[in-house]
Design a protein around this motif. Structure first.
Motif, PDB file in Angstrom:
ATOM      1  N   TRP A 127      10.360  -3.740  -5.337  1.00  0.00           N
ATOM      2  CA  TRP A 127       9.206  -3.296  -5.725  1.00  0.00           C
ATOM      3  C   TRP A 127       9.546  -2.489  -7.068  1.00  0.00           C
ATOM      4  O   TRP A 127       8.783  -2.362  -8.201  1.00  0.00           O
ATOM      5  N   THR A 158       6.580   4.861  -6.899  1.00  0.00           N
ATOM      6  CA  THR A 158       5.805   4.281  -7.788  1.00  0.00           C
ATOM      7  C   THR A 158       5.450   5.567  -8.952  1.00  0.00           C
ATOM      8  O   THR A 158       5.142   7.026  -8.773  1.00  0.00           O
ATOM      9  N   ASP A 195       1.016  -0.961  -0.253  1.00  0.00           N
ATOM     10  CA  ASP A 195      -0.226   0.214   0.027  1.00  0.00           C
ATOM     11  C   ASP A 195       0.639   1.116  -0.474  1.00  0.00           C
ATOM     12  O   ASP A 195       0.277   2.706  -0.559  1.00  0.00           O
ATOM     13  N   ASP A 196       2.225   1.158   0.634  1.00  0.00           N
ATOM     14  CA  ASP A 196       2.834   2.473   0.675  1.00  0.00           C
ATOM     15  C   ASP A 196       3.434   2.894  -0.034  1.00  0.00           C
ATOM     16  O   ASP A 196       3.954   4.208  -0.596  1.00  0.00           O
ATOM     17  N   PHE A 197       3.977   2.083  -0.666  1.00  0.00           N
ATOM     18  CA  PHE A 197       4.782   1.592  -1.843  1.00  0.00           C
ATOM     19  C   PHE A 197       4.096   2.314  -2.633  1.00  0.00           C
ATOM     20  O   PHE A 197       4.653   3.217  -4.046  1.00  0.00           O
ATOM     21  N   GLU A 229      13.078  -2.399  -1.680  1.00  0.00           N
ATOM     22  CA  GLU A 229      12.376  -0.997  -2.474  1.00  0.00           C
ATOM     23  C   GLU A 229      13.527  -1.506  -4.382  1.00  0.00           C
ATOM     24  O   GLU A 229      12.102  -1.353  -4.905  1.00  0.00           O
ATOM     25  N   ARG A 271       1.230   4.412  -3.078  1.00  0.00           N
ATOM     26  CA  ARG A 271       0.828   5.358  -3.010  1.00  0.00           C
ATOM     27  C   ARG A 271       2.287   6.473  -2.945  1.00  0.00           C
ATOM     28  O   ARG A 271       2.186   7.976  -2.684  1.00  0.00           O
ATOM     29  N   ASN A 272       3.459   6.274  -2.761  1.00  0.00           N
ATOM     30  CA  ASN A 272       4.349   6.652  -2.784  1.00  0.00           C
ATOM     31  C   ASN A 272       5.188   7.420  -4.234  1.00  0.00           C
ATOM     32  O   ASN A 272       5.431   6.806  -4.655  1.00  0.00           O
ATOM     33  N   TRP A 312      -3.448   1.863 -10.491  1.00  0.00           N
ATOM     34  CA  TRP A 312      -3.742   1.397  -8.943  1.00  0.00           C
ATOM     35  C   TRP A 312      -5.110   0.997  -9.501  1.00  0.00           C
ATOM     36  O   TRP A 312      -5.703  -0.272  -9.434  1.00  0.00           O
ATOM     37  N   LYS A 358      -4.552  -5.215   3.385  1.00  0.00           N
ATOM     38  CA  LYS A 358      -3.340  -4.780   2.781  1.00  0.00           C
ATOM     39  C   LYS A 358      -3.316  -5.110   0.948  1.00  0.00           C
ATOM     40  O   LYS A 358      -4.323  -6.435   1.348  1.00  0.00           O
TER      41      LYS A 358
END
Length: 437
Positions: free
Chosen positions: A335, A129, A120-122, A332, A124-125, A135, A152
């Protein structure tokens, strides 16, 4: 239903891939996102042998050029990879940075063991991303597969599987046999077209563990649930037993040796023109069937969802996903690879090759609409699957012990093909499954 014109014979999938390569890389290079931020890093990914992962592997050099990173992709047969993943994760090993997850098999186990990094945080960042990752573009059914009980995001959806019927249009027309609408009609049509060794009426998975989705598929089409709300599985009900008997009857018309077939052996036999019917993943296996250079039945194959309870088309669902190993030291960079491999340009190219992809926008993309070589009934199947016109259900119970379930009942199904009594073998397998709980 979608109506598409097939591309002209002179066009090739190679041309469309070339064009998309140019468009895709231009799109990647045009935004201000820092693709070189992990230059010099190496990530290791482990995946099951699936068309999507093999496609990504074939173009991973583009990612390496774009980012300055190196990616080692280890792709091995699904049963071996599922065992390897458990060993890696139980030992808290970080040797794999990216792991391909079969959510229809492993979701509950992964969720309860926390064997994933929430994404989720990846997503939104904006520094991690690209802005065009989008998404919300992913099909809700696929998103549901990768969402944990706590809400999640466990992984990014890739290839999805929707089981349906492959059939030889030319042979059915020649013999005056109607396209089956139900499993009962399929059984009758199989008998009429069985003409060994030239042509076998049916090909299906006989290999233990791999055979479970076919039995379960027949069960749900007959109207049985795979499990109740508490996760208790239904394995000895009258419909479960009848589904097993029907599976055995169909396998009598399969080629010699089919008792050891997984989906890839079935696909090979069908592509050789040796089987009239095959029941398996229409969304993800049809691309190879329609590849004229390798398949003798390209352009001769039809695709349909058989009717389930209430007369509505039904398809059994599977979902792959790319996840980050929680024990990786390169989360990271991992990702970075995942969001590229699941981006719209990459998934569009995989879709053009005939592998079902979960992004809604791809099916309206001009590149897809103008260049797809996939036949109209496959496109209709895909549209029905994603729109809800086809009733999509899990292909196996969504339980923590699903691998054990597949092993135990898969052995029982194999014994049935060899002549064992379905009712007795299901009872025996149910008792064994209960004892090991």
């Amino acid at each position: 239903m979608i109506r598409r014109k097939l591309m002209k014979a002179s066009w090739t999938i190679g041309l469309s891939v070339f064009l998309l390569l140019v468009v895709g890389l231009d799109a990647f290079g045009a935004d201000p996102f820092d693709w070189k931020r992990y230059k010099g890093q190496t990530v290791v990914a482990g995946f099951e042998t699936l068309p999507y992962y093999k496609f990504v592997q074939s173009i991973v050099g583009e990612f390496e050029t774009l980012t300055g990173m190196k990616v080692h992709m280890d792709i091995i047969p699904e049963q071996q990879m599922r065992q390897k993943k458990v060993i890696e994760l139980e030992s808290r090993s970080g040797s794999l940075d990216v792991i391909g997850m079969a959510m229809h098999v492993e979701k509950t186990l992964i969720d309860e063991a926390n064997w994933y990094v929430p994404l989720d945080d990846f997503i939104r960042n904006p520094s991690l991303t690209p802005p065009d990752f989008n998404w919300p573009d992913f099909y809700p059914g696929s998103v549901n597969w990768v969402t944990s009980k706590g809400g999640k995001i466990m992984g990014i959806p890739g290839q999805f599987g929707g089981d349906g019927l492959f059939y030889r249009k030319d042979i059915l027309k020649e013999k005056g046999v109607a396209v089956p609408k139900t499993f009962a009609e399929l059984e009758e049509a199989v008998k009429k077209l069985h003409d060994p060794p030239r042509l076998y009426g049916f090909v299906g998975r006989g290999l233990k563990n791999a055979n479970i989705p076919i039995w379960n598929g027949i069960m749900v089409h007959l109207g049985e649930r795979l499990q109740d709300e508490a996760g208790n599985v239904f394995t000895t009900t009258p419909l479960a037993i009848e589904a097993a008997r029907m599976y055995v009857r169909l396998m009598k018309y399969a080629p010699p040796g089919a008792i050891g077939y997984n989906w890839y052996e079935c696909q090979s036999m069908f592509m050789q023109g040796r089987a009239a019917f095959w029941y398996d993943g229409v969304t993800n296996n049809a691309g190879a069937v329609e590849e004229a250079a390798k398949s003798k039945v390209a352009g001769k194959t039809g695709y349909t969802a058989l009717l389930g309870p209430g007369g509505k088309p039904m398809a059994e669902s599977a979902q792959s996903a790319m996840a980050i190993n929680p024990f990786s030291q390169k989360k990271e960079p991992a990702w970075h690879f995942i969001h590229w491999a699941s981006s719209a340009p990459v998934q569009l190219r995989a879709l053009l090759a005939g592998t079902g992809m979960p992004r809604k926008s791809l099916y309206q993309a001009k590149e897809f609409r103008s260049t797809t070589h996939m036949p109209e009934d496959w496109l209709s199947f895909m549209q029905g699957y994603m729109s809800g016109e086809i009733n999509v259900v899990p292909m196996v119970p969504v339980i923590k012990r699903v691998s054990e379930y597949r092993d135990i009942f898969g052995v029982a199904l194999t014994k049935m093909i060899e002549g064992g009594d379905p009712a007795a073998l299901l009872k025996e397998a149910s008792e064994e499954f209960a004892k090991k709980k």
